[in-house]
Design an enzyme around this catalytic site. Structure first.
Site, PDB file in Angstrom:
ATOM      1  N   HIS A 269       5.709  -4.209 -11.114  1.00 53.88           N
ATOM      2  CA  HIS A 269       6.087  -5.384 -10.326  1.00 53.88           C
ATOM      3  C   HIS A 269       7.612  -5.604 -10.384  1.00 53.88           C
ATOM      4  O   HIS A 269       8.279  -5.703  -9.345  1.00 53.88           O
ATOM      5  CB  HIS A 269       5.352  -6.617 -10.868  1.00 53.88           C
ATOM      6  CG  HIS A 269       5.633  -7.870 -10.111  1.00 53.88           C
ATOM      7  ND1 HIS A 269       4.832  -8.308  -9.086  1.00 53.88           N
ATOM      8  CD2 HIS A 269       6.655  -8.772 -10.191  1.00 53.88           C
ATOM      9  CE1 HIS A 269       5.333  -9.426  -8.584  1.00 53.88           C
ATOM     10  NE2 HIS A 269       6.443  -9.734  -9.239  1.00 53.88           N
ATOM     11  N   GLU A 270       8.138  -5.652 -11.598  1.00 53.04           N
ATOM     12  CA  GLU A 270       9.575  -5.933 -11.742  1.00 53.04           C
ATOM     13  C   GLU A 270      10.411  -4.768 -11.198  1.00 53.04           C
ATOM     14  O   GLU A 270      11.517  -4.965 -10.688  1.00 53.04           O
ATOM     15  CB  GLU A 270       9.934  -6.240 -13.200  1.00 53.04           C
ATOM     16  CG  GLU A 270       9.194  -7.447 -13.806  1.00 53.04           C
ATOM     17  CD  GLU A 270       9.250  -8.733 -12.984  1.00 53.04           C
ATOM     18  OE1 GLU A 270      10.195  -8.896 -12.183  1.00 53.04           O
ATOM     19  OE2 GLU A 270       8.327  -9.574 -13.125  1.00 53.04           O
ATOM     20  N   HIS A 273      10.938  -5.347  -7.574  1.00 47.25           N
ATOM     21  CA  HIS A 273      12.055  -6.277  -7.348  1.00 47.25           C
ATOM     22  C   HIS A 273      13.384  -5.545  -7.531  1.00 47.25           C
ATOM     23  O   HIS A 273      14.315  -5.690  -6.744  1.00 47.25           O
ATOM     24  CB  HIS A 273      11.998  -7.429  -8.358  1.00 47.25           C
ATOM     25  CG  HIS A 273      11.002  -8.498  -8.038  1.00 47.25           C
ATOM     26  ND1 HIS A 273      11.028  -9.207  -6.863  1.00 47.25           N
ATOM     27  CD2 HIS A 273       9.952  -9.005  -8.751  1.00 47.25           C
ATOM     28  CE1 HIS A 273      10.042 -10.115  -6.865  1.00 47.25           C
ATOM     29  NE2 HIS A 273       9.372 -10.006  -7.999  1.00 47.25           N
ATOM     30  N   GLU A 299       9.359 -10.729  -3.065  1.00 46.30           N
ATOM     31  CA  GLU A 299       8.022 -10.566  -3.643  1.00 46.30           C
ATOM     32  C   GLU A 299       7.222  -9.512  -2.877  1.00 46.30           C
ATOM     33  O   GLU A 299       6.353  -8.852  -3.441  1.00 46.30           O
ATOM     34  CB  GLU A 299       7.317 -11.928  -3.644  1.00 46.30           C
ATOM     35  CG  GLU A 299       6.135 -12.050  -4.565  1.00 46.30           C
ATOM     36  CD  GLU A 299       6.467 -12.002  -6.057  1.00 46.30           C
ATOM     37  OE1 GLU A 299       7.656 -12.069  -6.445  1.00 46.30           O
ATOM     38  OE2 GLU A 299       5.510 -11.871  -6.842  1.00 46.30           O
TER      39      GLU A 299
HETATM   40 CO    CO Z   1       7.766 -11.304  -8.621  1.00 47.69          CO
END
Ligand code: CO
Length: 505
Positions: A269-270, A273, A299
């Site tokens: 997830h990170e 980003h 996101e």
């Molecule tokens: Co996020």
């Protein structure tokens, strides 16, 4: 050089310095969440308050108004999606907002939030809402006041708050999309949780050395495109990604020896980003044309890599044998199919951050409804727990046992972040729509993942999203790239395509 060109050059120089100043605050903020010793916190608060104060002062400097006025009547402002027009437009917006907010309100909000956050931590720990109530009430009053100063003609005061996170969106549009989404999600969730074919979670919860988990997580992050020469991975309690400056983007995770995948998906997830931040146009660093569009688009990048890529078969066709090699004692007898099923458990649960990708959206819908009522004044903060529990029961059919697992679970409102929650669900919606379009253009792209080649996907994201900075708003970008406005059907369809076969539906 014409007058307007001179003014534009001055703006670039002035705003560059402000961005460098803000990036100093980012370093201090990152350090506070990672390595700062406990006793150093109050001096750190003073350092940050000083930097924020200086930054706010710069952002209301009257010369900005003069330089902007010169630029707005020049050719620099002609093509709305050009680098210069984007910078001028966004700087104008920022300036007009900044001058409407008096410095004492900024300071009062900052102070109230740090106290409110402290009371929230204690309230959550003791599961005692009454500790947080006076501070929440004060935060809401201040944020409402802030919104009233910023609100424009045809918008609601909630829209004024939303604008800080998702410029170009409106509560009305989001409400419409969310209500369709909710109506279609509920039967899908029923179908999945009622299926007799449920995953075996035993394999996830064996003993997994965190050192080896880290080795594997870094390998995957690097393979999909994270540049470790321009970033690093650290350990924290609440994972995040932070952009500290050009060529310095840092991700974080938390480790759990009894869970094979929670840290891993946090890293994916990170990394999503971070890949966005690392691929923004470097030359335009510190200007809107070199910045990310909105939290929803940000996101969409994290969720694309986490859910659409890393929770699916093509990705694991390449990575699962490597994972089995690292944890052979635990995984040698587990098939790829069982593993895929286990990492895609769908279950109604109390806590947002632990929710699966389908029920997650319901958590957001609940918060979106409630925070609007709090801000417009339809809901008295003292009635929050009762309303939360009642709405939770209606949406999830679960009883909330205590406020720590109910209305006190999230940090956002204690930070004054009203209007932030919907961006998480918008990210899911955007990611599904982008990816559906990409797959129609490149039907064979997933074959590449099975060989560990994620470059075609990365290059598509770079070209269509990352390189554009803020030259498009989120609603413009989705339409420009996919030919269509935000449409919830893509997310619904992607859930059915993925989860129905896994659960033999
Ligand atoms: Co996020």
């Amino acid at each position: 050089m014409s007058n307007s060109e001179k003014s534009y050059k001055k703006l670039l120089q002035f705003q560059h310095t402000t961005s460098v100043l803000n990036s100093c605050a980012s370093v201090l903020g990152w350090d506070r969440e990672t390595y700062l010793p406990k006793s150093g916190i109050s001096h750190r608060a003073e350092q940050l308050a000083l930097l924020f104060g200086m930054s706010h002062e710069r952002s209301t400097n009257q010369e900005i108004e003069e330089w902007l006025s010169d630029c707005e009547t020049s050719d620099l402002f002609n093509d709305p999606h050009s680098e210069s027009a984007t910078n001028i437009r966004e700087w104008r917006k920022e300036y007009d907002k900044s001058v409407k907010i008096p410095r004492n309100l900024v300071e009062e909000i900052t102070h109230t939030i740090s106290m409110g956050h402290k009371s929230w931590v204690e309230a959550r720990k003791k599961s005692d809402y009454s500790i947080f109530l006076p501070w929440l009430t004060k935060i809401i009053t201040l944020k409402r006041h802030y919104a009233e100063l910023l609100v424009t003609d045809n918008k609601s005061i909630y829209d004024a708050l939303l604008d800080d996170y998702e410029p170009g969106e409106s509560a009305e549009n989001i409400s419409q999309v969310f209500s369709q989404l909710r109506d279609e999600l509920l039967p899908i969730i029923d179908n999945i949780v009622n299926s007799p074919h449920q995953p075996n979670l035993g394999i996830i919860h064996k003993n997994y050395s965190t050192k080896k988990q880290r080795e594997f997580g870094e390998l995957a992050a690097k393979t999909i495109g994270f540049d470790f020469d321009a970033g690093r991975l650290d350990t924290v309690v609440h994972p995040f990604c932070s952009k500290l400056g050009p060529n310095d983007v840092r991700i974080t995770t938390r480790w759990d020896t009894n869970n094979l995948v929670s840290a891993f998906f946090g890293i994916m997830h990170e990394t999503g980003h971070a890949i966005y931040d690392q691929n923004l146009p470097l030359r335009q660093w510190g200007t809107p044309a070199g910045s990310s569009i909105s939290l929803g688009i940000h996101e969409s990048q994290s969720r694309l890599w986490e859910n659409i890529i890393a929770r699916n078969k093509p990705f694991w066709t390449y990575f699962y044998p490597k994972l089995q090699g690292i944890f052979s004692e635990n995984l040698s007898n587990t098939s790829l199919e069982s593993f895929l099923h286990a990492i895609n458990l769908v279950k109604r649960s109390l806590v947002r951050v632990e929710a699966d990708e389908i029920t997650y959206t319901l958590h957001i819908i609940l918060r979106f409804e409630i925070e609007q009522s709090l801000i417009v004044g339809d809901l008295d903060p003292k009635d929050l727990p009762e309303v939360w529990n009642k709405r939770f029961k209606e949406l999830f059919n679960l009883d909330v046992p205590d406020d720590a697992n109910g209305c006190l679970q999230d940090v956002h409102w204690s930070h004054g972040s009203f209007g932030y929650f919907p961006t998480y669900a918008l990210g899911n919606l955007y990611s599904a729509q982008f990816y559906d379009y990409l797959k129609r253009q490149s039907p064979d792209i997933e074959n590449e993942y099975t060989k560990g080649n994620f470059l075609p996907l990365l290059n598509w994201l770079r070209k269509n999203i990352h390189s554009k900075g803020m030259c498009y708003t989120a609603p413009e970008l989705i339409k420009d790239v996919t030919g269509e406005s935000l449409n919830h059907n893509y997310l619904i369809q992607s859930f059915k395509n993925k989860f129905y076969p896994l659960y033999s539906i």
